[in-house]
Design an enzyme around this catalytic site. Structure first.
Site, PDB file in Angstrom:
ATOM      1  N   GLN A  97       0.828  -1.282  -0.167  1.00 58.48           N
ATOM      2  CA  GLN A  97      -0.196  -0.031   0.032  1.00 58.48           C
ATOM      3  C   GLN A  97       1.172   1.240  -0.015  1.00 58.48           C
ATOM      4  O   GLN A  97       2.041   1.153   0.289  1.00 58.48           O
ATOM      5  CB  GLN A  97      -0.926  -0.097   1.212  1.00 58.48           C
ATOM      6  CG  GLN A  97      -0.143  -0.118   2.505  1.00 58.48           C
ATOM      7  CD  GLN A  97      -1.177  -0.365   3.845  1.00 58.48           C
ATOM      8  OE1 GLN A  97      -1.336   0.661   4.502  1.00 58.48           O
ATOM      9  NE2 GLN A  97      -1.673  -1.656   4.067  1.00 58.48           N
ATOM     10  N   HIS A  99       0.118   5.699   0.485  1.00 58.69           N
ATOM     11  CA  HIS A  99      -0.919   6.819   0.824  1.00 58.69           C
ATOM     12  C   HIS A  99      -0.497   8.212   0.259  1.00 58.69           C
ATOM     13  O   HIS A  99       0.375   8.305  -0.101  1.00 58.69           O
ATOM     14  CB  HIS A  99      -0.648   7.168   2.750  1.00 58.69           C
ATOM     15  CG  HIS A  99      -0.690   5.915   3.269  1.00 58.69           C
ATOM     16  ND1 HIS A  99      -1.591   5.016   3.309  1.00 58.69           N
ATOM     17  CD2 HIS A  99       0.172   5.314   4.157  1.00 58.69           C
ATOM     18  CE1 HIS A  99      -1.584   4.247   4.266  1.00 58.69           C
ATOM     19  NE2 HIS A  99      -0.300   4.256   4.826  1.00 58.69           N
ATOM     20  N   GLU A 134       2.874   8.612   8.170  1.00 58.09           N
ATOM     21  CA  GLU A 134       2.893   7.951   9.363  1.00 58.09           C
ATOM     22  C   GLU A 134       4.343   7.584   9.963  1.00 58.09           C
ATOM     23  O   GLU A 134       5.430   7.042   9.269  1.00 58.09           O
ATOM     24  CB  GLU A 134       2.044   6.744   9.108  1.00 58.09           C
ATOM     25  CG  GLU A 134       2.776   5.448   8.061  1.00 58.09           C
ATOM     26  CD  GLU A 134       1.629   4.513   8.048  1.00 58.09           C
ATOM     27  OE1 GLU A 134       0.431   4.767   7.918  1.00 58.09           O
ATOM     28  OE2 GLU A 134       2.166   3.317   7.804  1.00 58.09           O
ATOM     29  N   HIS A 264       4.804   0.344   0.734  1.00 56.50           N
ATOM     30  CA  HIS A 264       5.232  -0.477   1.681  1.00 56.50           C
ATOM     31  C   HIS A 264       4.295  -1.541   2.181  1.00 56.50           C
ATOM     32  O   HIS A 264       3.080  -1.389   1.740  1.00 56.50           O
ATOM     33  CB  HIS A 264       5.586   0.409   2.817  1.00 56.50           C
ATOM     34  CG  HIS A 264       4.215   1.031   3.783  1.00 56.50           C
ATOM     35  ND1 HIS A 264       3.735   2.429   2.956  1.00 56.50           N
ATOM     36  CD2 HIS A 264       3.335   0.716   4.494  1.00 56.50           C
ATOM     37  CE1 HIS A 264       2.795   2.701   3.393  1.00 56.50           C
ATOM     38  NE2 HIS A 264       2.262   1.718   4.523  1.00 56.50           N
ATOM     39  N   ARG A 283      -4.182   0.656  -2.405  1.00 54.29           N
ATOM     40  CA  ARG A 283      -3.453  -0.999  -2.416  1.00 54.29           C
ATOM     41  C   ARG A 283      -2.913  -1.311  -3.523  1.00 54.29           C
ATOM     42  O   ARG A 283      -3.422  -0.922  -4.741  1.00 54.29           O
ATOM     43  CB  ARG A 283      -4.500  -1.731  -1.857  1.00 54.29           C
ATOM     44  CG  ARG A 283      -5.147  -1.703  -0.547  1.00 54.29           C
ATOM     45  CD  ARG A 283      -6.088  -2.595   0.027  1.00 54.29           C
ATOM     46  NE  ARG A 283      -6.665  -2.468   1.419  1.00 54.29           N
ATOM     47  CZ  ARG A 283      -7.461  -1.504   1.653  1.00 54.29           C
ATOM     48  NH1 ARG A 283      -8.392  -0.893   0.559  1.00 54.29           N
ATOM     49  NH2 ARG A 283      -7.911  -1.313   3.093  1.00 54.29           N
TER      50      ARG A 283
END
Length: 408
Positions: A97, A99, A134, A264, A283
């Site tokens: 996935q 982001h 993140e 990642h 994804r």
């Protein structure tokens, strides 16, 4: 200041023991527990233990945004908590996935709103309009794939597998600059017809078997990972994509920072995640869930990176070890109470007047704020509103707490 009960998310890749043991509940659990959400995300907010019973953290913020969030955070982010803390427990690999960036998230969310795609639809890509940088800190040994490896090193890996079917792809990677070559190769694999994948993926797995059997060690971890993924997801293009990513092992306390566009997957382990308050995921494979290849290609950053570049710098201030990231939404630190810090109150370094979430991961400690005190044991969390800081800590035995707050 109140105790904070997290919301448990059950996904197939989670653990029936890890989060339950961490929070002091019976094991095994009925369903695999993958994430413990400690925040105010509308999809699953945590709960405050108040004198009047449990109150959603969302409702608590709405009732007193100035006192809970503080003037500085409200001026920057409005009346919403800008970060989300999670405990993640992976017994199996997550989906491959990435982001989106802030601009991509806004554009994608507005586009799907115009198209009328329901927020809960399985084909929805953007469930909110926020980006999702993140930080993951390992609480136990943790394994991950993250970031496109420099192309020359990937060529060495593909050559070491000695699979003739890979030769055209090695030439493709050789013939272009790193980012262009990685984009071309990844795009070729992720869009390959299934009959082609049904030939290439088994050939790669055979090469990995021969490599491991030979006793070679240079790429042993990468080869074993590909074999594991191929067994779980036969014929999946994500098995091939995994060959392009850095294979990373984290010891407890070590961290990864994943910016927008970083491809990642987490392979296994227990970690603490802190991120912008978003649930946006694109994804790329290793999942039965929706994979939107054109949208994934739109957000991916193919600039090669190294493991060292993904590990954030840390700096210490007394009992606090902070993880340095460029994220504006959050700041994360580890508070270690041991040695001379035991047996008496010590001040936690005060960064600013924003809200804090504290999570005890080892031992136990009492947290003192303006409104009173709470004792946190392993697996317990506290919400400290902006008007309740700064805080002081006291522990009788070595203890560790993680703190998340708004970025500086």
């Amino acid at each position: 200041m109140e105790l904070l009960r997290g919301a448990i998310r059950t996904y197939a890749w989670g653990s029936r023991t890890a989060i339950a043991e961490f929070t002091g509940r019976a094991v095994p659990t009925t369903h695999p527990e993958a994430e413990l959400w400690l925040g105010a995300h509308p999809g699953d907010p945590a709960w405050l233990h108040t004198a009047d019973g449990e109150v959603s953290l969302l409702d608590g913020l709405a009732a007193d945004p100035e006192g809970q969030l503080g003037a500085v955070a409200r001026a920057r982010f409005g009346d919403a908590l800008p970060f989300l803390m999670k405990v993640l427990a992976a017994d199996e690999p997550l989906s491959l996935q990435a982001h989106p960036s802030a601009a991509q998230a806004v554009e994608g969310f507005e586009r799907e709103e115009r198209l009328g795609v329901p927020i809960t639809s399985p084909i929805r890509n953007y469930r909110d309009s926020s980006h999702k940088p993140e930080l993951l800190v390992a609480l136990q040994p943790f394994e991950a794939l993250a970031g496109f490896r420099p192309a020359a090193r990937t060529v060495e890996l593909l050559q070491a597998l000695a699979v003739s079917d890979l030769d055209p792809f090695i030439d493709l990677l050789h013939g272009q600059s790193d980012a262009d070559g990685l984009r071309a190769l990844f795009t070729t694999w992720i869009t390959a017809p299934q009959p082609d994948l049904d030939v290439l993926v088994p050939a790669v797995l055979d090469g990995a078997i021969h490599y491991v059997s030979s006793g070679a060690t240079e790429f042993a971890a990468e080869a074993k990972t590909v074999l594991e993924l191929g067994e779980r997801y036969p014929g999946d293009a994500g098995v091939l994509a995994a060959l392009l990513l850095n294979r990373i092992n984290l010891a407890p306390g070590e961290a990864l920072f994943l910016p927008a566009g970083n491809l990642h997957t987490y392979l296994r382990g227990i970690g603490l995640e802190v991120m912008a308050n978003s649930d946006n995921v694109l994804r790329g494979g290793l999942t039965p869930k929706h994979v939107d290849v054109p949208e994934l290609l739109r957000v991916l950053d193919f600039t090669p990176t190294t493991e060292d570049a993904l590990r954030p710098a840390t700096y210490c201030d007394g009992l606090e070890r902070s993880y340095d990231t460029p994220a504006e939404e959050f700041a994360v630190s580890m508070l270690s109470l041991d040695g001379d810090h035991l047996g008496h109150e010590v001040d936690a370094p005060c960064r600013h007047d924003g809200p804090q979430i504290l999570l005890c991961t080892e031992g136990s400690a009492t947290v003192h704020g303006k409104s009173g005190a709470l004792t946190l044991h392993r697996g317990m969390a506290a919400w400290v509103g902006a008007d309740d800081g700064p805080i002081r800590l006291v522990a009788a035995r070595p203890s560790t707490l993680f703190r998340a707050t708004v970025g500086l």
